[in-house]
Scaffold this motif. Structure first.
Motif, mmCIF file in Angstrom:
data_model
loop_
_atom_site.group_PDB
_atom_site.id
_atom_site.type_symbol
_atom_site.label_atom_id
_atom_site.label_comp_id
_atom_site.label_asym_id
_atom_site.label_seq_id
_atom_site.Cartn_x
_atom_site.Cartn_y
_atom_site.Cartn_z
ATOM 1 N N SER A 248 -18.540 26.778 3.848
ATOM 2 C CA SER A 248 -17.633 27.716 3.188
ATOM 3 C C SER A 248 -17.114 27.062 1.916
ATOM 4 O O SER A 248 -17.298 25.849 1.715
ATOM 5 N N GLY A 249 -16.492 27.856 1.059
ATOM 6 C CA GLY A 249 -15.859 27.305 -0.129
ATOM 7 C C GLY A 249 -16.589 27.527 -1.436
ATOM 8 O O GLY A 249 -16.096 27.157 -2.499
ATOM 9 N N GLY A 250 -17.785 28.101 -1.370
ATOM 10 C CA GLY A 250 -18.500 28.359 -2.611
ATOM 11 C C GLY A 250 -17.826 29.449 -3.421
ATOM 12 O O GLY A 250 -16.894 30.103 -2.965
ATOM 13 N N GLY A 251 -18.304 29.611 -4.645
ATOM 14 C CA GLY A 251 -17.734 30.638 -5.503
ATOM 15 C C GLY A 251 -18.224 30.486 -6.924
ATOM 16 O O GLY A 251 -19.184 29.754 -7.188
ATOM 17 N N SER A 252 -17.544 31.183 -7.829
ATOM 18 C CA SER A 252 -17.899 31.148 -9.247
ATOM 19 C C SER A 252 -16.777 30.497 -10.031
ATOM 20 O O SER A 252 -15.611 30.859 -9.856
ATOM 21 N N VAL A 253 -17.146 29.542 -10.870
ATOM 22 C CA VAL A 253 -16.169 28.849 -11.718
ATOM 23 C C VAL A 253 -16.755 28.686 -13.108
ATOM 24 O O VAL A 253 -17.966 28.824 -13.312
ATOM 25 N N GLN A 254 -15.899 28.349 -14.045
ATOM 26 C CA GLN A 254 -16.359 28.061 -15.395
ATOM 27 C C GLN A 254 -16.633 26.571 -15.545
ATOM 28 O O GLN A 254 -16.175 25.756 -14.737
ATOM 29 N N THR A 255 -17.380 26.239 -16.565
ATOM 30 C CA THR A 255 -17.684 24.835 -16.854
ATOM 31 C C THR A 255 -16.394 24.023 -16.915
ATOM 32 O O THR A 255 -15.419 24.433 -17.533
ATOM 33 N N GLY A 256 -16.439 22.877 -16.229
ATOM 34 C CA GLY A 256 -15.269 22.012 -16.169
ATOM 35 C C GLY A 256 -14.389 22.252 -14.967
ATOM 36 O O GLY A 256 -13.472 21.463 -14.707
ATOM 37 N N GLY A 257 -14.662 23.324 -14.241
ATOM 38 C CA GLY A 257 -13.856 23.660 -13.080
ATOM 39 C C GLY A 257 -14.194 22.837 -11.853
ATOM 40 O O GLY A 257 -15.083 21.978 -11.877
ATOM 41 N N SER A 258 -13.477 23.116 -10.778
ATOM 42 C CA SER A 258 -13.649 22.377 -9.526
ATOM 43 C C SER A 258 -13.771 23.342 -8.350
ATOM 44 O O SER A 258 -13.242 24.457 -8.385
ATOM 45 N N LEU A 259 -14.464 22.878 -7.321
ATOM 46 C CA LEU A 259 -14.564 23.585 -6.049
ATOM 47 C C LEU A 259 -14.602 22.558 -4.940
ATOM 48 O O LEU A 259 -15.071 21.430 -5.143
ATOM 49 N N ARG A 260 -14.141 22.956 -3.767
ATOM 50 C CA ARG A 260 -14.293 22.106 -2.592
ATOM 51 C C ARG A 260 -15.032 22.891 -1.518
ATOM 52 O O ARG A 260 -14.572 23.942 -1.068
ATOM 53 N N LEU A 261 -16.173 22.343 -1.126
ATOM 54 C CA LEU A 261 -16.955 22.938 -0.057
ATOM 55 C C LEU A 261 -16.557 22.312 1.278
ATOM 56 O O LEU A 261 -16.228 21.131 1.341
ATOM 57 N N SER A 262 -16.620 23.119 2.313
ATOM 58 C CA SER A 262 -16.349 22.639 3.667
ATOM 59 C C SER A 262 -17.520 22.990 4.563
ATOM 60 O O SER A 262 -18.201 23.999 4.352
ATOM 61 N N CYS A 263 -17.730 22.164 5.568
ATOM 62 C CA CYS A 263 -18.782 22.402 6.561
ATOM 63 C C CYS A 263 -18.190 22.136 7.939
ATOM 64 O O CYS A 263 -17.853 20.997 8.259
ATOM 65 N N ALA A 264 -18.048 23.190 8.721
ATOM 66 C CA ALA A 264 -17.535 23.062 10.078
ATOM 67 C C ALA A 264 -18.666 22.686 11.015
ATOM 68 O O ALA A 264 -19.714 23.348 11.033
ATOM 69 N N VAL A 265 -18.459 21.629 11.793
ATOM 70 C CA VAL A 265 -19.485 21.103 12.687
ATOM 71 C C VAL A 265 -19.103 21.392 14.130
ATOM 72 O O VAL A 265 -17.964 21.136 14.537
ATOM 73 N N GLN B 247 -26.226 27.647 6.795
ATOM 74 C CA GLN B 247 -26.825 28.808 6.154
ATOM 75 C C GLN B 247 -26.656 28.789 4.641
ATOM 76 O O GLN B 247 -27.295 29.554 3.929
ATOM 77 N N GLY B 248 -25.804 27.909 4.141
ATOM 78 C CA GLY B 248 -25.619 27.754 2.710
ATOM 79 C C GLY B 248 -24.431 28.527 2.159
ATOM 80 O O GLY B 248 -23.995 29.526 2.732
ATOM 81 N N THR B 249 -23.931 28.030 1.038
ATOM 82 C CA THR B 249 -22.855 28.708 0.317
ATOM 83 C C THR B 249 -23.164 28.604 -1.179
ATOM 84 O O THR B 249 -23.551 27.546 -1.667
ATOM 85 N N GLN B 250 -23.034 29.702 -1.884
ATOM 86 C CA GLN B 250 -23.452 29.774 -3.281
ATOM 87 C C GLN B 250 -22.377 29.227 -4.211
ATOM 88 O O GLN B 250 -21.194 29.571 -4.087
#
Length: 127
Positions: free
Chosen positions: A7-24, A119-122
């Motif tokens: 989870s945690g994917g999304g759309s950002v602009q150049t220079g931005g940040s995201l944090r992805l998570s993976c529940a196990v 399953q992946g996150t974009q």
């Protein structure tokens, strides 16, 4: 078996940040190595970052200094903090895991070495 849910994917602009998570969940004792991989359209799946159960991390050259992989064993969750994102980081991001025994260290970032996948996150980065 091991189940991985990103989870945690999304759309950002150049220079931005995201944090992805993976529940196990499931047979978590089989997650000696866990990693993040990504695949852009028309390209092969490539390793981004891997963390061993003892905490050792390995990064692809393209993300060193920008991405940080971490794990919270109490929460059975893997994270990927992504900073200074650029359009070349646009891809489907996958969480992966494998057992500790038998890994080839020289190929630690190669997808073939991992047998459990989410399953992946974009992630989409626009200029």
């Amino acid at each position: 078996q091991v189940q991985l849910v990103e989870s945690g994917g999304g759309s950002v602009q150049t220079g931005g940040s995201l944090r992805l998570s993976c529940a196990v969940s499931g047979d978590t004792y089989k997650t000696g190595y866990m990693g993040w991989f990504r695949q852009a359209p028309g390209k092969e799946r490539e390793g981004v970052a891997v963390i061993a159960i003892q905490g050792t991390t390995t990064y692809a050259d393209s993300v060193k200094g920008r991405f940080t992989i971490s794990q919270d064993n109490a929460k059975n969750t893997l994270y990927l903090q992504m900073n200074s994102l650029n359009p070349e980081d646009t891809a489907m991001y996958y969480c992966a895991a494998r057992e500790r025994r038998g890994i080839l260290s020289r190929d630690i970032l190669k997808a073939y070495q991992y047998n459990y996948w989410g399953q992946g996150t974009q992630v989409t980065v626009s200029s």
